[in-house]
Design a protein around this motif. Sequence first.
Motif, mmCIF file in Angstrom:
data_model
loop_
_atom_site.group_PDB
_atom_site.id
_atom_site.type_symbol
_atom_site.label_atom_id
_atom_site.label_comp_id
_atom_site.label_asym_id
_atom_site.label_seq_id
_atom_site.Cartn_x
_atom_site.Cartn_y
_atom_site.Cartn_z
ATOM 1 N N CYS A 96 84.805 13.692 45.941
ATOM 2 C CA CYS A 96 85.359 14.584 44.914
ATOM 3 C C CYS A 96 84.283 15.523 44.379
ATOM 4 O O CYS A 96 84.518 16.723 44.187
ATOM 5 C CB CYS A 96 85.976 13.771 43.770
ATOM 6 N N PHE A 97 83.096 14.974 44.149
ATOM 7 C CA PHE A 97 82.020 15.790 43.599
ATOM 8 C C PHE A 97 81.614 16.891 44.572
ATOM 9 O O PHE A 97 81.476 18.062 44.200
ATOM 10 C CB PHE A 97 80.806 14.919 43.266
ATOM 11 N N VAL A 98 81.443 16.515 45.832
ATOM 12 C CA VAL A 98 81.003 17.493 46.834
ATOM 13 C C VAL A 98 82.043 18.599 46.990
ATOM 14 O O VAL A 98 81.714 19.788 47.022
ATOM 15 C CB VAL A 98 80.729 16.783 48.184
ATOM 16 N N LEU A 99 83.314 18.209 47.069
ATOM 17 C CA LEU A 99 84.361 19.210 47.291
ATOM 18 C C LEU A 99 84.504 20.145 46.089
ATOM 19 O O LEU A 99 84.728 21.342 46.230
ATOM 20 C CB LEU A 99 85.700 18.510 47.582
ATOM 21 N N ARG A 100 84.337 19.568 44.894
ATOM 22 C CA ARG A 100 84.508 20.382 43.681
ATOM 23 C C ARG A 100 83.244 21.190 43.358
ATOM 24 O O ARG A 100 83.292 22.408 43.224
ATOM 25 C CB ARG A 100 84.851 19.462 42.509
ATOM 26 N N GLU A 101 82.128 20.511 43.232
ATOM 27 C CA GLU A 101 80.927 21.169 42.698
ATOM 28 C C GLU A 101 80.116 21.894 43.764
ATOM 29 O O GLU A 101 79.416 22.845 43.455
ATOM 30 C CB GLU A 101 80.026 20.134 42.003
ATOM 31 N N ALA A 105 93.864 20.556 43.025
ATOM 32 C CA ALA A 105 95.034 20.361 43.881
ATOM 33 C C ALA A 105 94.616 20.259 45.346
ATOM 34 O O ALA A 105 95.105 19.398 46.092
ATOM 35 C CB ALA A 105 96.026 21.511 43.695
ATOM 36 N N GLU A 106 93.691 21.109 45.744
ATOM 37 C CA GLU A 106 93.251 21.092 47.139
ATOM 38 C C GLU A 106 92.464 19.813 47.436
ATOM 39 O O GLU A 106 92.634 19.212 48.507
ATOM 40 C CB GLU A 106 92.401 22.334 47.444
ATOM 41 N N ILE A 107 91.643 19.396 46.483
ATOM 42 C CA ILE A 107 90.877 18.163 46.687
ATOM 43 C C ILE A 107 91.831 16.974 46.799
ATOM 44 O O ILE A 107 91.630 16.070 47.611
ATOM 45 C CB ILE A 107 89.862 17.947 45.544
#
Lengths: 208, 253
Positions: free
Chosen positions: B209-214, B221-223
């Motif tokens: 989650c962190f890598v995909l977001r930050e 929604a995409e994550i």
Amino acid sequence: MEVGRTVPGGRAETGPEDVRIEPLACGRDAADVWDHAAEGTLDAHERECPHCRAAAADALGLEDVVHRMAAERPVPPPSVLDGVMRAVVDTVTAELRPQDLLALDSPAGPARLSRAAAARVLRHVVDGMDGMRARSCRIEPVGSGPGGTNGADPFGVTVAITVTARFGVDLASVTARVRQMVVAAGEQALGVPVRSVDIAVVDLWDVP
Amino acid sequence: MGHTALVTGVTVGHTVGVVGGRLSGLAGLAGLSGGTVVQAMRTRGAREDVCPSPVPPAVPPEPGPVPAERELDDTTLVVRAGEGDVRAFSVLAQRHQPALYRLALRLVGNAADAEDALQESLLDAWRRLDRFRGDSAFTTWAYRIVTNRCLDLLRRRRATVSVEQVAEVAPERLAAPEAGAPEHAAEVDAGLAALRAALRTLPDDQRACFVLRELEGLGYAEIAEITGASETAVRGRLHRARRGLAEVMRSWR
């Protein structure tokens, strides 16, 4: 520091009860405060409240180094894609089925053409037309079928093609031209009579 | 297939120039089928021109008036690749592999595993493309494949390690037995090195989650679509990850 837990499958995962976000002591949603700090949109309370300020300080403390990591652009060595494409070609070769081949009417004996290669030829013809791009191209044998040519039966293919067009092109005339070009390419380049061409314009694009 | 000639690559005069070097690998089919592989076919009136196999293309690939596939949009390339167009897939893979590699590298923590995960993911994508329905973006779909691949790899590695080396390996090292691998050995940015080490200590789903977001800048929604979790869960995991990292980095500073 929490380390999550290991489920029977072995993957370290956050349990369902752990995805709850504890509100800060002042009642604010901690994740909201973090987002606001990162976006520079802290409200008056969040700028004054000690709990919110502590959360925002964490966010800002991490921000710089996270940005530096996000700006890194490691690239894979070319060997990765080379390996992938070699394996893809091997797969295509190994998995080619009779129904993937089109029979060509040849005076020198039966010849077969992979449908994917034939579709590539026809798409390429469409791509060469101003303002047109081919998307799907499906080629189906008619008449004596994929098996070959047994004399009296008509031999040939039907083509169903979807295209995208540049905004503003005259769709009626350009699709008529697609039809002509596909028929000509089928017969001249592939040596396969094209019995019918279905054309669907599925999208329009604008020149940037 | 007997004596049937098999045409797998076609190059036609100056009007149509197709089939890059990639497909020349199909020459190997001649050995399998006993048929004749026509590597190059030049047709103007004559229906076919069968050459002994394998031969180099009679007409070298040349830049024609046709726009390069590199200029085509993802949707067009995805449709073409799904219909077996190897070249379209190659362009698609080339275009997206940097982002997919970054994701893999940050999830698994070392270059060798990231390269393996990327390679397997791209092959998986090729096999499944004909079933890709296009109800999400290709990138989302590809990110999902890579994420699943990496999480599986980490899980397998953890299982292997736990059997063989459980007594010797500290738990926080399990996610990255090759921590300190050569590619980061000469890290000059101590903050980055500390963040990299801290990322390895996170549970896999939080790290994802962190890598995909930050690091990749995706929305919740995409994550959620990529990780197969609810948006609420994504938000919770991201928050846990941020707090965990902030704590580690606070002590580092």
